[in-house]
Design an enzyme around this catalytic site. Structure first.
Site, PDB file in Angstrom:
ATOM      1  N   CYS A  84      66.910  16.326   6.997  1.00  0.00           N
ATOM      2  CA  CYS A  84      66.090  17.514   6.719  1.00  0.00           C
ATOM      3  C   CYS A  84      65.260  17.815   7.963  1.00  0.00           C
ATOM      4  CB  CYS A  84      65.189  17.285   5.515  1.00  0.00           C
ATOM      5  SG  CYS A  84      64.240  18.763   5.149  1.00  0.00           S
ATOM      6  N   CYS A 133      65.142  26.751   8.061  1.00  0.00           N
ATOM      7  CA  CYS A 133      65.985  25.579   7.808  1.00  0.00           C
ATOM      8  C   CYS A 133      66.457  24.985   9.136  1.00  0.00           C
ATOM      9  CB  CYS A 133      67.175  25.894   6.908  1.00  0.00           C
ATOM     10  SG  CYS A 133      68.002  24.345   6.396  1.00  0.00           S
TER      11      CYS A 133
HETATM   12  O1  PYC Z   1      64.950  22.088   7.517  1.00  0.00           O
HETATM   13  O2  PYC Z   1      66.861  21.038   7.409  1.00  0.00           O
HETATM   14  C1  PYC Z   1      65.916  21.610   6.883  1.00  0.00           C
HETATM   15  C2  PYC Z   1      65.875  21.726   5.413  1.00  0.00           C
HETATM   16  C3  PYC Z   1      66.839  21.370   4.527  1.00  0.00           C
HETATM   17  C4  PYC Z   1      66.367  21.666   3.258  1.00  0.00           C
HETATM   18  C5  PYC Z   1      65.119  22.203   3.389  1.00  0.00           C
HETATM   19  N1  PYC Z   1      64.838  22.239   4.716  1.00  0.00           N
END
Ligand code: PYC
Length: 320
Positions: A97, A247
């Protein structure tokens, strides 16, 4: 199932441009968990088998908030790493994550447990290079990205047809451009429906990662709203929440596809907006001919607190 839960547990909460992280900072937890030896991935799997109620207690209702990712640190098995960590949310576990890695580094820095500079982190997905700048900014290098499908057509149950790439950089993504929706906050309910429809269809067709992993992060890409940026993303996470940040792992996987498609050169910047407008800055270098993305984001501490798990509390281990 083993007990594992102490009466109180200290945590630090943060947000990485909007996306929440909760890091357990209390050594009492490690003393109560018997995870044995092995890699972080192996010990994370033992945690899942024996202490899954601890995950729910930490980030589920009534103690967690929507979209929260929890982090438990542990000694690394890999001698080249400084630390090990695994990640989880309300519904299960994440091999990697990005936003929570940023949250972990800022939390450790805030507590004086690391100095500014680089350390290697062992995660279930592999080794992540993490650099804390001494303030709010962290750069991380995910496991190298791979694309397993390009322009895969998907006919959703609602009659909409899209195409997209299946790619990984520690988590599995479907990256889609031709979804036909504006990537703006006002469209979140429709973006959510469309991403769920895509996810359901991928599952129904048995499209998985190469070891059978669910393609459980669906990314709808769009045009940036700010001319200084290059792209924008709405990301559906496995818990049904949308990522408030762009993300981190998805940005890393996207950079891999941009490299393969000749749309981004080594060292060139790619600024990715979230659905809420927060930005990660990414680029890549070539390491032995392979694309190695580098992603940078900012994080702020929101709370230092102790969670209470009263033995008399009927929801001591979270809501069922
Ligand atoms: O930032 O990789 C990320 C992530 C995955 C799920 C929520 N954030």
């Amino acid at each position: 199932m083993r007990e594992g839960l102490p009466a109180r547990l200290r945590v630090v909460d943060s947000h990485t441009i909007g996306e929440p992280t909760r890091v357990v900072i209390d050594d009492t937890l490690a003393g109560r968990l018997d995870l044995g030896d092995g890699s972080v991935a192996v010990r994370r799997d033992r945690f899942r088998e024996q202490y899954d109620h601890v995950r729910r207690a930490l980030v589920g209702d009534p103690r967690g908030v929507d979209a929260m990712v929890g982090v438990i640190t542990l000694p690394p098995a890999d001698p080249d790493c400084t630390l090990g960590a695994f990640y989880f949310n309300r519904v299960g576990y994440l091999d990697m994550c990005g936003h929570a890695t940023i949250g972990l580094a800022v939390t450790l820095g805030h507590l004086g447990r690391i100095r500014p500079g680089r350390f290697d982190l062992e995660t279930p997905a592999g080794v992540i290079g993490v650099t804390w700048d001494g303030g709010h900014d962290v750069t991380f290098e995910c496991v190298p990205p791979r694309r397993t499908h390009r322009n895969l057509p998907v006919a959703c149950g609602d009659g909409v047809r899209v195409t997209g790439d299946v790619a990984t950089s520690g988590l599995w993504f479907f990256l889609c451009r031709d979804h036909g929706l504006p990537v703006v906050p006002e469209a979140i309910p429709r973006l959510r429906e469309r991403t769920w429809a895509i996810r359901r269809e991928l599952e129904a067709r048995g499209v998985t990662g190469d070891r059978g992993e669910a393609i459980d992060h669906i990314v709808l890409l769009g045009q940036p709203q700010d001319a200084r940026n290059h792209g924008r993303a709405f990301v559906l996470c496995p818990d049904g929440a949308f990522d408030r940040s762009p993300c981190g792992t998805a940005t890393s996987a996207l950079v891999g596809t941009l490299h393969e498609d000749g749309l981004l050169t080594a060292g060139e910047r790619w600024r990715q907006e979230s659905i809420l407008g927060g930005v990660y800055e990414a680029s890549y270098r070539l390491a032995e001919g392979r694309c190695q993305p580098v992603v940078r984001g900012s994080c702020w501490i929101t709370a230092e607190s102790a969670l209470h798990f009263d033995p008399a509390d009927p929801y001591r281990a979270g809501l069922p």
